[in-house]
Design a protein around this motif. Sequence first.
Motif, PDB file in Angstrom:
ATOM      1  N   GLY A 109      -8.778   8.488  -3.994  1.00 11.41           N
ATOM      2  CA  GLY A 109      -8.961   8.204  -2.952  1.00 11.41           C
ATOM      3  C   GLY A 109      -9.978   7.310  -2.562  1.00 11.41           C
ATOM      4  O   GLY A 109      -9.944   6.999  -1.680  1.00 11.41           O
ATOM      5  N   LYS A 115      -7.761   1.057  -3.367  1.00 15.15           N
ATOM      6  CA  LYS A 115      -7.060   0.731  -2.473  1.00 15.15           C
ATOM      7  C   LYS A 115      -6.927  -0.641  -3.311  1.00 15.15           C
ATOM      8  O   LYS A 115      -7.734  -1.858  -3.323  1.00 15.15           O
ATOM      9  N   ASN A 159     -10.069  -3.339  -4.075  1.00  7.89           N
ATOM     10  CA  ASN A 159     -11.686  -2.353  -2.713  1.00  7.89           C
ATOM     11  C   ASN A 159     -11.413  -0.918  -3.077  1.00  7.89           C
ATOM     12  O   ASN A 159     -11.143  -0.221  -3.334  1.00  7.89           O
ATOM     13  N   TYR A 160     -13.154  -0.857  -2.958  1.00 10.96           N
ATOM     14  CA  TYR A 160     -12.761   1.032  -3.364  1.00 10.96           C
ATOM     15  C   TYR A 160     -13.228   0.818  -1.693  1.00 10.96           C
ATOM     16  O   TYR A 160     -12.696   0.624  -0.915  1.00 10.96           O
ATOM     17  N   THR A 161     -12.719   1.993  -1.460  1.00 12.94           N
ATOM     18  CA  THR A 161     -12.217   2.897   0.108  1.00 12.94           C
ATOM     19  C   THR A 161     -13.109   2.745   1.589  1.00 12.94           C
ATOM     20  O   THR A 161     -14.406   3.494   0.222  1.00 12.94           O
ATOM     21  N   PRO A 162     -13.561   3.160   2.565  1.00 15.92           N
ATOM     22  CA  PRO A 162     -13.782   3.610   3.132  1.00 15.92           C
ATOM     23  C   PRO A 162     -14.150   5.941   2.394  1.00 15.92           C
ATOM     24  O   PRO A 162     -15.783   6.472   3.021  1.00 15.92           O
ATOM     25  N   GLY A 202     -11.012  -7.127   1.771  1.00 14.46           N
ATOM     26  CA  GLY A 202     -10.128  -6.432   1.224  1.00 14.46           C
ATOM     27  C   GLY A 202      -8.971  -6.460   1.852  1.00 14.46           C
ATOM     28  O   GLY A 202      -8.081  -5.759   1.960  1.00 14.46           O
ATOM     29  N   PRO A 256       0.753  -1.297  -0.280  1.00 15.78           N
ATOM     30  CA  PRO A 256       0.023   0.128   0.053  1.00 15.78           C
ATOM     31  C   PRO A 256       0.851   1.137  -0.172  1.00 15.78           C
ATOM     32  O   PRO A 256       0.683   2.299  -0.647  1.00 15.78           O
ATOM     33  N   ASN A 311       0.416   4.055  -2.804  1.00 12.53           N
ATOM     34  CA  ASN A 311       0.192   5.865  -2.147  1.00 12.53           C
ATOM     35  C   ASN A 311       1.567   6.653  -3.272  1.00 12.53           C
ATOM     36  O   ASN A 311       0.628   7.772  -3.366  1.00 12.53           O
ATOM     37  N   HIS A 330     -17.930   4.409   0.536  1.00  8.12           N
ATOM     38  CA  HIS A 330     -18.672   4.443   0.706  1.00  8.12           C
ATOM     39  C   HIS A 330     -19.397   5.558   1.681  1.00  8.12           C
ATOM     40  O   HIS A 330     -19.961   5.668   1.796  1.00  8.12           O
TER      41      HIS A 330
END
Length: 291
Positions: free
Chosen positions: A63, A66, A79-82, A164, A30, A34, A85
Amino acid sequence: MNPVELKRQCDILALSQFVRNFVKAGVRDPKSFNEWKKSGDNAKNITKLFEYPADHGLPAITGLVKPFFHPTLPLVGLNYTPLAHNTLHQFPQGWTTTLRFCRGIVFDHQGNLVALPFMKFFNLGEHPETVNLPDESFEATAKQDGHLGIIFRYDDGFILTTRGDFNSPTAQFANKMLAQHAKKNDWRQCFPASSTLLVEIIHPETHVYVDYGDKKEFRIIGMYKHSSLISVTDYGRYDVLTDIGKTLGLPVTPIWTGEKLKDLIALMRDRSVHNQEGYVVRFKSGLRVKL
């Protein structure tokens, strides 16, 4: 190939290219991802691959997605991030179909599809596509209350990942459950080729709303064929899923026996019903909605 199937193919190809781009650049964790997404034209290229709109106010696509990396194997999940969501309910156009595939989808380092889970789908009334539901035939199955398990075959073995993380606490104990069950039921001989099995992991550690007691098991909620990118239940074939359950020695989430959508919606509003989370409705057109 109809337009929906063609779009699926294009989305998977875009995600494959996305993975190959950052793997080729040496991204393996990760932190390096980034750094990579901020350099050069990478952010611009990601926006293009995800067909992400340039509408004012939307968070940047960099953003919203990830990767997650297998600790020992050349596998990458998306996976999509918080942030996605928590914010895209304000910007439903931000949920491009490409981003919606990032719900635990797995590729190898060459960009080959390895595991295909359900796309992101929404609750009744949560997204424009679930406000006015189609007047067409449907099937509804009980929504199990645990953690999603994405099971696939790799190097003649079986791997389970959560949405994730290949090595989440749930994935760790669920992979032990998987190894025991696959050996006992001879999955090497009977697991459908080039497929992803989707299960709900029922375990005291995954309890959220529904009390399953001390049960520790997998319950089948779906399966995808990699060649067609289509769920075996997309065309009203719940019987296919039950046959798969018999072959693999696993229970299948039960189907609702009613006929009218309004009756199912009324059932969801009945507060006398306890210890049940809800239902997932699959329309003939392929639209999925959570109730």
